[in-house]
Design a protein around this motif. Structure first.
Motif, PDB file in Angstrom:
ATOM      1  N   PRO A   1       2.144  10.386  -4.560  1.00  0.00           N
ATOM      2  CA  PRO A   1       2.589   9.377  -3.589  1.00  0.00           C
ATOM      3  C   PRO A   1       2.380   7.948  -4.063  1.00  0.00           C
ATOM      4  O   PRO A   1       3.200   7.066  -3.774  1.00  0.00           O
ATOM      5  N   VAL A   2       1.298   7.699  -4.813  1.00  0.00           N
ATOM      6  CA  VAL A   2       1.032   6.339  -5.295  1.00  0.00           C
ATOM      7  C   VAL A   2       2.072   5.925  -6.330  1.00  0.00           C
ATOM      8  O   VAL A   2       2.617   4.817  -6.284  1.00  0.00           O
TER       9      VAL A   2
ATOM     10  N   HIS B   1       0.837  -1.196   0.000  1.00  0.00           N
ATOM     11  CA  HIS B   1       0.000   0.000   0.000  1.00  0.00           C
ATOM     12  C   HIS B   1       0.873   1.248   0.000  1.00  0.00           C
ATOM     13  O   HIS B   1       1.977   1.242   0.546  1.00  0.00           O
ATOM     14  N   ALA B   2       0.364   2.300  -0.613  1.00  0.00           N
ATOM     15  CA  ALA B   2       0.949   3.632  -0.452  1.00  0.00           C
ATOM     16  C   ALA B   2       0.190   4.324   0.667  1.00  0.00           C
ATOM     17  O   ALA B   2      -1.045   4.328   0.674  1.00  0.00           O
TER      18      ALA B   2
ATOM     19  N   ILE C   1      -1.184  -0.420  -3.999  1.00  0.00           N
ATOM     20  CA  ILE C   1      -0.343  -0.214  -5.175  1.00  0.00           C
ATOM     21  C   ILE C   1      -0.753  -1.162  -6.297  1.00  0.00           C
ATOM     22  O   ILE C   1      -0.779  -0.797  -7.463  1.00  0.00           O
ATOM     23  N   GLU C   2      -1.100  -2.384  -5.935  1.00  0.00           N
ATOM     24  CA  GLU C   2      -1.505  -3.375  -6.924  1.00  0.00           C
ATOM     25  C   GLU C   2      -2.923  -3.847  -6.624  1.00  0.00           C
ATOM     26  O   GLU C   2      -3.251  -4.124  -5.477  1.00  0.00           O
ATOM     27  N   VAL C   3      -3.761  -3.913  -7.655  1.00  0.00           N
ATOM     28  CA  VAL C   3      -5.159  -4.307  -7.458  1.00  0.00           C
ATOM     29  C   VAL C   3      -5.521  -5.543  -8.265  1.00  0.00           C
ATOM     30  O   VAL C   3      -6.666  -5.981  -8.262  1.00  0.00           O
TER      31      VAL C   3
ATOM     32  N   GLN D   1       4.797   2.981  -6.051  1.00  0.00           N
ATOM     33  CA  GLN D   1       4.912   1.918  -7.053  1.00  0.00           C
ATOM     34  C   GLN D   1       6.365   1.714  -7.476  1.00  0.00           C
ATOM     35  O   GLN D   1       6.862   0.592  -7.560  1.00  0.00           O
ATOM     36  N   ALA D   2       7.028   2.842  -7.767  1.00  0.00           N
ATOM     37  CA  ALA D   2       8.432   2.770  -8.188  1.00  0.00           C
ATOM     38  C   ALA D   2       9.287   2.173  -7.072  1.00  0.00           C
ATOM     39  O   ALA D   2      10.160   1.329  -7.323  1.00  0.00           O
ATOM     40  N   GLU D   3       9.033   2.599  -5.854  1.00  0.00           N
ATOM     41  CA  GLU D   3       9.783   2.092  -4.695  1.00  0.00           C
ATOM     42  C   GLU D   3       9.584   0.587  -4.529  1.00  0.00           C
ATOM     43  O   GLU D   3      10.538  -0.162  -4.248  1.00  0.00           O
TER      44      GLU D   3
END
Length: 689
Positions: free
Chosen positions: A615-616, A415-416, A437-439, A620-622
């Motif tokens: 932030p999202v 999650h972000a 982040i992923e659904v 995601q990149a992180e």
């Protein structure tokens, strides 16, 4: 497997349609789609997982293809066909053009209708209460902060009069004029107050519309309503997934809409204020409820709301004293979504308290509903109370969702999570946000593995030559039986359009690139034709516009007029034989239809890379980096490749269209990823300087 009789039905429907379409020519791509959709839904590729993902560009005729491939199958298998779209424009096209034509000429007998969320309909009891003077009671609702103006009162009276005289069916979209939000919020249907089992509500427009669903063979919806039904377990608003074939048109929007739908946010100060109002409201509600089942729930609700408010004040003080680092946008993002232990402990307390409050309020709400049905409480007394408690139930659900996530350990779906400082005229507040982040897992568990079958289609689903990016985003990666299809376009790209990549003396990453664009663009514009110039940012577009207007260039600019007015003026200029120059950003690269003479010269200033600033996107990149991946190659490049295809897709809308595309970004030929992007574009005739 497809039976012979079903194959015959599909072929006959296709023949019937072809005979009625003026200038119809058989299209190999469309025929291929019809066959593949029918075989997928018929179980030819997998017995239980009947899903195909289709990329079909402009001119392929995908809406006719999925009607021909899916509808006969749905009718034969006694399944509902649900067509979900992302835009109103496509819904209108299906309802006003495609489906009526198909029904009239295909030889198939079926019923279809549009299904909208309950918030698009009025609640008759709330409307009557509002116009009879009882709106003063409703003004205590959290969503209403001031009395209606004279104009809003007139609108309310006009709505009630039209509904009572049967000149209006009670849905927001069919009212010819704009209905102010404040008026609509007073009278809109909601799931807590407007319930079909209550006698005073079973004739409300929403419930009458829902009764029609069972009689329909085809339902047209939007992605948001699809997700709302899935959140309720599937089959609550719409038909059961196991009894439904889904066509997800404009499917490239589905992952992002799902992510937004799964998010939660709440302020600290604002929440404390409405929890205080909830304490006052609970006493008012307790005085109306008769049922013995609700005895004691008021005290439980008060205790829980007080506990939540107390801990929220602690969180506010903690945030005031924290040393969190905030960026220029006053945002602090928690690295890897990990909330500090001190905040996590308080989050658990708030989650527990809001769960207790939600449970108690729901019991009081259900008890009052029962009282009305039993005749122990009059409807006109209960309706405003139920409407208000419904608002609080919705807010408690969202609040619990947010704080439960903040209290959750790091395992599972990433999650972000972030905090934004707010300054409302020096009364500072904090907005806390949470977003998965992923659904893909959500869609996989709730839709793909539950439905009878699904067809996902769009003009842009692949990126960099494959469907991997979309499959991962939408939860279809490694799923058995999923069929991926690319339909050939009927366009002769090499004859109809030329793609020009000229030499440029400034790189798109250079600060001087905006000035270079203002200097170079006149060489690539044709004052006698229809031009569209697409920019990667508003700032860059405005910078170039200002410089060109000093040279007396006449330009229509996105943002200066409404989209409809811009296109109206653009078409009018072309109809008069004059040229037109239209400037826009990436949002004009999708859904813009300017066929023939209305667009013959397209200029794309640079590859539409998105900068991960939200932030999202940063989270995601992180997350990808933490797994050893490269976020630029995994997210940024595939997204940009899809957007570039969309942008180029503006030029050719019909088989008779022609024109020129110029891209002022040499990275398409100097970078390895650029060359891969270039290869994913249609096979235009190319001129690379």
């Amino acid at each position: 497997m497809l039976s012979d009789s079903l194959k015959k039905t599909i072929r006959q429907a296709h023949t019937n349609i072809a005979e009625q379409l003026e200038g119809f020519r058989p299209r190999a791509g469309q025929n291929y789609l019809v066959a593949e959709i029918a075989k997928t839904l018929g179980g030819d590729y997998h017995k239980s997982q009947r899903i195909c993902v289709i990329e079909a560009g402009t001119g392929t005729g995908k809406s006719l293809a999925y009607c021909l491939g899916a509808l006969p199958m749905a009718l034969a298998k006694k399944k509902k066909l649900i067509i979900s779209t992302a835009t109103v424009a496509l819904q209108e096209q299906l309802l006003n053009k495609e489906l009526p034509f198909f029904k009239e000429h295909s030889g198939l007998d079926f019923k279809f209708d549009l299904v909208k969320g309950r918030q698009r309909y009025i609640c008759v009891q709330k409307l009557l209460a509002a116009v009879s003077g009882e709106e003063t009671q409703l003004s205590l609702m959290p969503t209403t902060s001031s009395p209606l103006s004279a104009m809003e009162q007139r609108c309310l009276q006009a709505l009630a009069k039209a509904y009572q005289e049967k000149r209006w069916q009670g849905d927001r979209d069919s009212w010819a004029d704009t209905i102010p939000d404040k008026v609509w919020n007073l009278i809109a249907c909601d799931k807590h107050a407007c319930q079909r089992q209550m006698k005073s509500h079973n004739l409300c427009p929403f419930h009458l519309a829902r009764q029609k669903i069972a009689q329909m063979d085809v339902l047209v919806i939007n992605h948001a309503l699809l997700l709302a039904d899935l959140e309720l377990g599937g089959g609550t608003i719409l038909s059961d997934p196991e009894d439904t074939f889904y066509v997800i048109d404009e499917a490239h929007h589905l992952p992002h809409i799902t992510r937004d739908f799964s998010s939660a946010a709440a302020t600290i100060k604002g929440t404390i204020e409405w929890l205080d109002k909830l304490l006052k409201f609970s006493g008012k509600m307790a005085n109306v409820v008769v049922s013995q089942k609700a005895i004691g729930q008021n005290f439980k609700l008060n205790d829980a709301a007080n506990d939540a408010g107390k801990v929220l004040r602690q969180v506010r003080d903690m945030l005031d004293q924290s040393d969190y680092s905030y960026n220029d946008d006053d945002t602090h993002r928690f690295l890897h979504g990990e909330v500090p232990e001190q905040l996590k402990a308080r989050a658990k307390d708030i989650a527990d308290a809001t769960q207790d409050a939600l449970r108690a309020l729901s019991k009081m709400h259900d008890a009052l509903t029962l009282d009305v049905n039993d005749g122990d409480v009059q409807g006109f007394l209960a309706d405003p109370i139920l409407a208000e408690s419904g608002q609080y139930i919705n807010r408690l659900e969202q609040l619990n969702k947010l704080w439960f996530s903040y209290a959750t350990k790091g395992e599972g779906t990433p999650h972000a999570r972030w905090i934004k400082r707010l300054d409302y005229k020096h009364h500072h507040d904090y907005l806390l946000c949470d977003c998965p982040i992923e659904v893909g897992f959500y869609l996989k568990d709730n839709l793909w593995r539950e439905c009878a079958g699904a067809v996902l289609c769009s003009a842009t689903l692949s990126a960099m030559g494959n469907f991997d990016h979309f499959a991962r985003e939408s939860g279809l990666s490694n799923e058995p039986g999923v069929k991926y299809i690319k339909a050939d376009s009927p366009f002769d790209y090499a004859k109809q359009a030329q793609l020009h990549i000229p030499h440029t003396k400034t790189e798109p990453t250079d600060k001087a690139f905006s000035d270079y664009l203002a200097e170079a663009l006149p060489d690539y514009l044709d004052k006698k034709k229809a031009n569209l110039v697409l920019f990667a940012s508003y700032w860059q577009m405005d910078h170039v516009v200002a410089k060109l207007r000093k040279q007396n260039w006449q330009i229509l600019v996105q943002g200066e007029l409404s989209r409809d007015e811009l296109l109206k003026r653009h078409r009018a200029a072309i109809d008069l034989g004059a040229g037109s120059i239209l400037f826009g950003t990436q949002s004009l690269s999708e859904g813009l239809d300017l066929p023939g003479k209305y667009l013959e010269n397209l200029v794309i200033t640079k590859i539409p890379f998105a900068v991960p600033t939200s932030p999202v996107e940063e989270a995601q990149a992180e997350f990808i980096q933490s797994k050893g991946g490269n976020p630029f190659l995994s997210i940024t490049v595939p997204d940009a490749a899809k957007k570039l295809v969309q942008s180029c897709g503006r030029l050719l809308r019909k088989e008779t269209d022609s024109g020129r595309i110029t891209i002022l970004d040499r990275r398409l030929v100097t970078k390895r990823y650029g060359k891969a992007m270039l290869d994913t574009l249609p096979p235009f005739a190319k001129q690379i300087d």
